[in-house]
Scaffold this active site. Structure first.
Site, mmCIF file in Angstrom:
data_model
loop_
_atom_site.group_PDB
_atom_site.id
_atom_site.type_symbol
_atom_site.label_atom_id
_atom_site.label_comp_id
_atom_site.label_asym_id
_atom_site.label_seq_id
_atom_site.Cartn_x
_atom_site.Cartn_y
_atom_site.Cartn_z
ATOM 1 C CG HIS A 164 24.391 85.415 34.009
ATOM 2 N ND1 HIS A 164 25.665 85.933 33.988
ATOM 3 C CD2 HIS A 164 23.971 85.500 35.302
ATOM 4 C CE1 HIS A 164 26.013 86.310 35.208
ATOM 5 N NE2 HIS A 164 25.001 86.054 36.019
ATOM 6 C CE1 TYR A 202 31.046 86.521 26.579
ATOM 7 C CE2 TYR A 202 32.813 85.654 27.951
ATOM 8 C CZ TYR A 202 31.853 86.614 27.701
ATOM 9 O OH TYR A 202 31.700 87.667 28.565
#
Length: 437
Positions: A66, A129
């Site tokens: 992605h 993240y």
């Protein structure tokens, strides 16, 4: 334990980090994200706003590939991950692949448009993240198939036995992927002399006239999609120096030159944009023979005061450039064009000879702004004018007459006081020369 380090990779902007892990019989500790140290070593100051954690119970869980519309900083809390990144940005590096194993001792910075995929190498793996934009259901992603034959990622655990989602298995091959376009530059005030020059120099920019985007209207900012913009160049300004001294002109000058700068700075902060704001020699009183970038403001009139206020507002944005210039000449009404018209009609004008400065060709100013951005100069204030010696308006007018084939002696020198007798004129600085060192 290794020292903190930032390494470049085969993909421009994709950075691999070594993180020191401090352990003893109780376990381990690390500084997972340390802005000051990491930025000093070359990590972009990307301004994270959201922290996400992905937990994967079994070895072989595979996610991706992605490309997300934001920058991403990935690290592992427990377990190990095989990471694969593919550059899906438009350009010569499209399709470039980097793979790297990540444990607690490593992290990766992934720039916007670089697709990422992860495969867990151990059970009970968790990775976190940071991203510099809030997640949105309307966000535009770009996808690549995990099994694409062109990039040919060598997965440690074959995909036919790995845990994958149906969606990831159905993503397109590289040949069918639309590359991620780079973020664009927005030029405001594109109908003016500088705006036109910038639009010619930056053909891919979003160039909007003041009628299309009113920089002083908060509603214009609320309705604009900032997701594909990374830089604003504000070429919009109220420049009617004499009219600014009138009741309506004073309001208009402050609205466009000061209040708009506040809206621009707020937008730059909210969306992490670079803001270029064009300033003027009129923020000074003209007492100094030459003006440096750090001279204290001392405007004489409303126009200069409103521009000085705008400069101060823009400085709030972390990524800002104030580009100060003087006496702009370009595609539009200006002094040189006026003198040329008078010369062609054999008019003999009286021109002030005690206001001294440098002309700035709009093309030179536009080129200077683009150079500052492309070279990623340190943020702050820059003087940008055309070169050559400082001259008075009288000297410039005589040169225009000579180039038009007319006798320069047709131009008569007068003092500022003589020229302004009986007129409603704003005060002007006598010395407008900006130092270019």
């Amino acid at each position: 334990m290794s020292g903190l380090a930032v390494h470049e990779s085969a993909i421009d902007g994709l950075l691999l980090l070594d993180l020191p892990v401090h352990g003893d019989n109780r376990g381990w500790f690390k500084e997972n994200w340390q802005r000051e140290k990491m930025v000093a070593l070359g990590l972009p100051d990307f301004g994270p706003v959201q922290n996400n954690v992905s937990f994967n119970a079994t070895r072989g869980t595979t996610r991706g590939i992605h490309a997300e519309p934001w920058d991403k900083y990935v690290s592992v809390a427990t377990g190990r991950v095989f990471g694969a990144w593919v550059d899906l940005r438009k350009g010569p590096s499209f399709g470039t692949v980097v793979t790297h194993e990540i444990g607690p001792e490593a992290a990766v910075f992934v720039p916007r448009g670089v697709a990422n995929a992860f495969q867990t190498l151990e059970d009970d793996t968790a990775y976190s993240y940071l991203v510099n934009a809030h997640w949105s259901a309307d966000a535009r992603y770009t996808f690549l198939n995990l099994a694409d034959e062109t990039v040919a990622i060598d997965w440690p655990i074959p995909l036919d036995v790995a845990e994958t989602s149906q969606k990831d298995r159905e993503h397109p091959r590289l040949a069918d992927v639309d590359p991620v376009a780079p973020r664009r530059t927005l030029v405001t005030g594109a109908g003016g002399q500088l705006g036109r020059a910038l639009a010619r120099l930056l053909p891919d920019a979003i160039a909007l006239t003041s009628a299309e985007f009113d920089v002083a209207d908060p509603a214009a900012y609320a309705s604009f999609d900032w997701s594909d913009v990374d830089t604003i160049i504000n070429a919009a300004a109220y420049t009617k120096v004499d009219e600014a001294e009138t009741e309506q002109g004073r309001r208009d000058a402050w609205r466009v030159n000061a209040h708009a700068a506040t809206h621009l700075a707020r937008t730059a902060v909210e969306h992490d944009l670079t803001l270029v704001h064009v300033s003027t020699d009129y923020v000074f009183d003209g007492v100094e023979i030459e003006h440096t970038t750090d001279e204290t403001f001392s405007p004489l009139g409303v126009y200069g005061a409103s521009k000085a206020a705008g400069d101060l507002a823009v400085a709030v944005a972390p990524r800002h450039y104030v580009v100060r210039t003087s006496w702009v000449v370009g595609d539009g009404p200006n002094f040189v064009r006026t003198m040329r018209s008078l010369a062609e009609r054999d008019v003999a004008p009286a021109v002030v000879d005690d206001q001294v400065g440098r002309l700035t060709y709009a093309d030179d100013l536009a080129a200077g702004i683009v150079e500052i951005l492309r070279e990623r100069r340190p943020y702050g204030t820059y003087n940008v004018t055309s070169g050559g010696p400082a001259r008075s308006w009288f000297e410039i007018a005589r040169e225009v007459y000579a180039e038009a084939g007319k006798d320069p002696a047709m131009v008569t020198p007068v003092s500022t006081e003589q020229y302004g007798a009986g007129k409603s004129l704003a005060p002007r600085p006598r010395h407008s020369t900006l130092r270019l060192d």
